[in-house]
Design a protein around this motif. Structure first.
Motif, PDB file in Angstrom:
ATOM      1  N   TYR A  33       0.861  -1.187   0.000  1.00 41.90           N
ATOM      2  CA  TYR A  33       0.000   0.000   0.000  1.00 41.90           C
ATOM      3  C   TYR A  33       0.894   1.234   0.000  1.00 41.90           C
ATOM      4  N   GLU A  34       0.442   2.265  -0.707  1.00 37.79           N
ATOM      5  CA  GLU A  34       1.134   3.547  -0.602  1.00 37.79           C
ATOM      6  C   GLU A  34       0.351   4.430   0.367  1.00 37.79           C
ATOM      7  N   ALA A  79      -4.429  -1.959  11.232  1.00 38.03           N
ATOM      8  CA  ALA A  79      -5.193  -2.750  10.260  1.00 38.03           C
ATOM      9  C   ALA A  79      -4.750  -4.203  10.243  1.00 38.03           C
ATOM     10  N   ALA A  80      -3.515  -4.454  10.638  1.00 33.65           N
ATOM     11  CA  ALA A  80      -2.984  -5.826  10.728  1.00 33.65           C
ATOM     12  C   ALA A  80      -3.143  -6.608   9.425  1.00 33.65           C
ATOM     13  N   GLN A 112       4.859  -2.881  16.333  1.00 28.63           N
ATOM     14  CA  GLN A 112       5.028  -4.287  15.927  1.00 28.63           C
ATOM     15  C   GLN A 112       5.090  -4.407  14.397  1.00 28.63           C
ATOM     16  N   LEU A 113       5.830  -3.477  13.801  1.00 26.29           N
ATOM     17  CA  LEU A 113       6.062  -3.506  12.353  1.00 26.29           C
ATOM     18  C   LEU A 113       7.540  -3.782  12.090  1.00 26.29           C
ATOM     19  N   SER A 114       7.805  -4.774  11.263  1.00 26.77           N
ATOM     20  CA  SER A 114       9.185  -5.071  10.892  1.00 26.77           C
ATOM     21  C   SER A 114       9.692  -4.015   9.897  1.00 26.77           C
ATOM     22  N   PRO A 115      10.932  -3.532  10.068  1.00 26.14           N
ATOM     23  CA  PRO A 115      11.482  -2.563   9.114  1.00 26.14           C
ATOM     24  C   PRO A 115      11.472  -3.090   7.679  1.00 26.14           C
ATOM     25  N   GLU A 116      11.543  -4.417   7.522  1.00 27.20           N
ATOM     26  CA  GLU A 116      11.550  -5.001   6.177  1.00 27.20           C
ATOM     27  C   GLU A 116      10.241  -4.752   5.438  1.00 27.20           C
ATOM     28  N   ARG A 117       9.193  -4.371   6.159  1.00 30.68           N
ATOM     29  CA  ARG A 117       7.901  -4.110   5.521  1.00 30.68           C
ATOM     30  C   ARG A 117       7.739  -2.648   5.106  1.00 30.68           C
ATOM     31  N   ILE A 118       8.721  -1.819   5.418  1.00 25.54           N
ATOM     32  CA  ILE A 118       8.630  -0.394   5.141  1.00 25.54           C
ATOM     33  C   ILE A 118       9.495  -0.035   3.923  1.00 25.54           C
ATOM     34  N   GLU A 238      -9.773   3.561   4.468  1.00 27.20           N
ATOM     35  CA  GLU A 238      -9.730   2.197   4.982  1.00 27.20           C
ATOM     36  C   GLU A 238      -8.801   1.361   4.103  1.00 27.20           C
ATOM     37  N   LEU A 239      -8.076   0.460   4.708  1.00 24.69           N
ATOM     38  CA  LEU A 239      -7.190  -0.399   3.931  1.00 24.69           C
ATOM     39  C   LEU A 239      -8.001  -1.554   3.345  1.00 24.69           C
ATOM     40  N   VAL A 240      -8.147  -1.565   2.021  1.00 23.83           N
ATOM     41  CA  VAL A 240      -8.910  -2.628   1.360  1.00 23.83           C
ATOM     42  C   VAL A 240      -8.054  -3.891   1.286  1.00 23.83           C
ATOM     43  N   GLU A 241      -8.724  -5.035   1.183  1.00 27.56           N
ATOM     44  CA  GLU A 241      -7.994  -6.310   1.210  1.00 27.56           C
ATOM     45  C   GLU A 241      -7.934  -6.998  -0.141  1.00 27.56           C
TER      46      GLU A 241
END
Length: 591
Positions: A33-34, A79-80, A112-118, A238-241
């Motif tokens: 997501y941006e 949003a997990a 609880q966010l890993s830096p690899e996800r950013i 909202e974050l759509v799935e």
């Protein structure tokens, strides 16, 4: 609502993060997501452009970016959802954040966010300082596990030097390149080049601005791994799935796109320099005896240019000169006179940069003396060399013949080479398709009686009708030559399209005949044995080879099998025949 300051917006928590999904084009899954920022609803600052203009005026752009990143990370964590988050930061903000790396890492641990996800997305704002400072800052963040994306590549500051300096993990292709790529050969070739560049630089491409099915299919089939745009999903609070249904329908469709490069692989640009003969010249004051001496010393020269102060003013052709000079007493009478006496003082001058169209126009001129005398090649009007008329004709003819293999000169439809390329793509994809061979009945006697102009009109009618019944995104139309056409249908309603084309062509072809022949129902002409017979109106026959999904197909046999089906169709009253592609090709093809 009264406009408030950026600081007030931050303090009063009036700003909201929005998220736009990015899709993996091979699977249709959401890859990332941006994070975007929006100002207070129903206010002048709701637009991000207005928001950042005000921030720039107030001198707090970096503070706005840091705040936007924080609230986006918080919302993303809550949003997990799986996937990565692209966070927009300018070249001015990145060094500040890198300097306080521990602060951002602490925030990520708390969320609880890993830096690899950013993924830090460098926005379109140009670096204002030393590029090495920015490169060092991005390296610090990447050492922490975060990744880097270069935004809007192909516009503004996002250029190759920035790519080389930063070595991003992702490169987002600007929408100006993506929009219309399904119809533009040039944009398609730019995308193909960027794909090769990304592979070499170990970067992954993201196609921005995807807003229609055609561009999405082309990007997917080119191997661009990710996409973003309204067609896949709009920004939302909202974050759509999942991606939009229309996009998923395209991405899950087994049909391959029709690339808009049917003639892009054609021979390179024509160059007159390939015909260039470097030859000595004569001055206007040179005598005929001097001209004869020069021709004697250079027996391979067909002509010599007469040049005055670098500019050609005449051309002395060997054959013309020798024939005249060999006549009785001509050497005695004209030997000491200037060489202009036997020269063509209005030679054909051709710029070294002349295009193929300009050379082809030369061949159609009323003055054809250049065929025997040759031409003079110039650059900005100054003498460069000469070329023979024979070499001009041969070069133009060869290029035209080669080009016709890529695009038929009459209909501009793809020729044999693009047809073969598309067949191989279809076979490699193991997708279902229908290979349809179209041929005109009674075309030769019509062409013989009405002439080539009317014959060409008939062929253009066929090309026009067939174009109308193709979905340009996935149905490929090619012109083999003469009255033979091929369509590779991936549209599910292929038979309806063919029947429509047959009806439209047969009705249109009848109108090309003279009224008397229309009333008679056809024309009288000779067959191949010289016997006179009656030929009804030109109609179209279609032979179809149906290829099921997943078959191990011999690509070289498809066109010939379709041609065989066409021969069967010509025997039938309705001119339409369908055969299934054999699972064991060896049992159906004679050695």
């Amino acid at each position: 609502m009264t406009t408030v300051s950026i600081i007030d917006c931050i303090k009063q928590e009036l700003l909201r993060p929005a998220f736009q999904p990015m899709g993996a084009l091979a699977s249709g899954d959401i890859f990332a997501y941006e994070a975007l920022i929006r100002g207070p609803a129903q206010s002048p600052l709701e637009s991000p452009a207005a928001l950042f203009r005000l921030a720039q005026m107030e001198g707090c752009t970096v503070r706005l970016e840091r705040y936007a990143a924080r609230i986006a990370l918080t919302a993303f964590s809550q949003a997990a959802l799986p996937g990565k988050l692209f966070v927009n930061l300018s070249a001015d903000a990145i060094p500040e954040i890198a300097a306080s790396r521990s602060e951002i890492l602490t925030l990520l641990r708390a969320l609880q966010l890993s830096p690899e996800r950013i993924v830090i997305e460098l926005t379109e704002q140009a670096p204002s300082g030393d590029l090495s400072i920015l490169a060092s800052a991005t390296n610090i963040l990447r050492e922490s596990g975060m990744q880097l994306a270069l935004d809007d590549y192909g516009s503004g500051h996002a250029n190759l030097s920035l790519w080389l300096a930063l070595k991003p993990d992702y490169v987002k292709i600007d929408r100006s390149i993506i929009d219309g790529a399904a119809k533009s050969t040039f944009q398609f070739e730019v995308l193909r080049y960027l794909r090769q560049l990304a592979d070499a630089g170990n970067a992954r491409l993201i196609a921005e601005g995807l807003e229609n099915a055609g561009d999405l299919m082309v990007c997917r089939d080119l191997g661009i791994p990710y996409g973003q745009g309204f067609f896949l999903g709009k920004p939302d609070f909202e974050l759509v799935e999942r991606l939009e249904d229309a996009a998923l329908s395209v991405l899950h469709d087994k049909a391959i796109s029709v690339f808009p490069n049917a003639i892009s692989g054609a021979p390179g640009a024509f160059s007159v320099s390939k015909l260039l003969i470097l030859a000595p010249v004569l001055s206007p004051a040179a005598t005929n005896n001097e001209a004869l001496d020069l021709l004697t010393r250079c027996p391979d020269l067909h002509a010599i240019a007469i040049v005055d102060d670098g500019r050609p003013i005449g051309l002395l052709n060997r054959r013309t000169f020798v024939n005249e000079y060999a006549r009785p007493f001509h050497r005695e009478l004209f030997g000491k006179k200037t060489c202009t006496a036997f020269a063509n003082m209005a030679p054909v001058l051709v710029e070294k940069s002349a295009t193929m169209d300009e050379m082809a126009e030369l061949l159609t001129n009323d003055d054809q003396r250049y065929l025997a005398e040759g031409i003079v090649i110039v650059e900005n009007g100054r003498y460069v060399g000469i070329a023979t008329g024979e070499s001009v004709v041969r070069a133009v003819t060869e290029v035209r013949i080669e080009a016709a293999r890529y695009a038929n000169p009459l209909t501009s439809l793809p020729g044999n080479i693009p047809i073969d390329i598309h067949i191989k793509r279809l076979v490699k994809s193991r997708s279902p398709f229908h290979a349809c061979y179209f041929d005109l009945n009674n075309f030769k006697p019509f062409n013989d009686q009405y002439g080539y102009w009317k014959g060409d009109e008939m062929l253009r009618l066929a090309a026009s009708v067939l174009r109308e019944v193709c979905d340009p995104r996935k149905d490929f139309l090619g012109h083999i030559g003469g009255d033979d056409f091929l369509i590779f249908y991936q549209s599910e309603d292929w038979e309806r399209r063919i029947r429509t084309a047959m009806l439209r062509f047969n009705e249109g072809a009848r109108q090309i005949y003279k009224p008397a022949d229309i009333e008679a129902g056809g024309i009288h002409g000779e067959d191949r044995c010289g016997n006179r017979r009656f030929y009804p109106f030109v109609t179209i026959a279609v032979g179809v080879v149906s290829v099921a999904a997943g078959l191990d197909v011999d690509s070289d046999s498809i066109a010939s099998l379709a041609a065989s089906a066409k021969h069967e169709a010509k025997k039938l009253a309705d001119g339409f025949h369908v055969t299934d592609y054999p699972r064991d090709i060896l049992s159906c093809v004679t050695p």
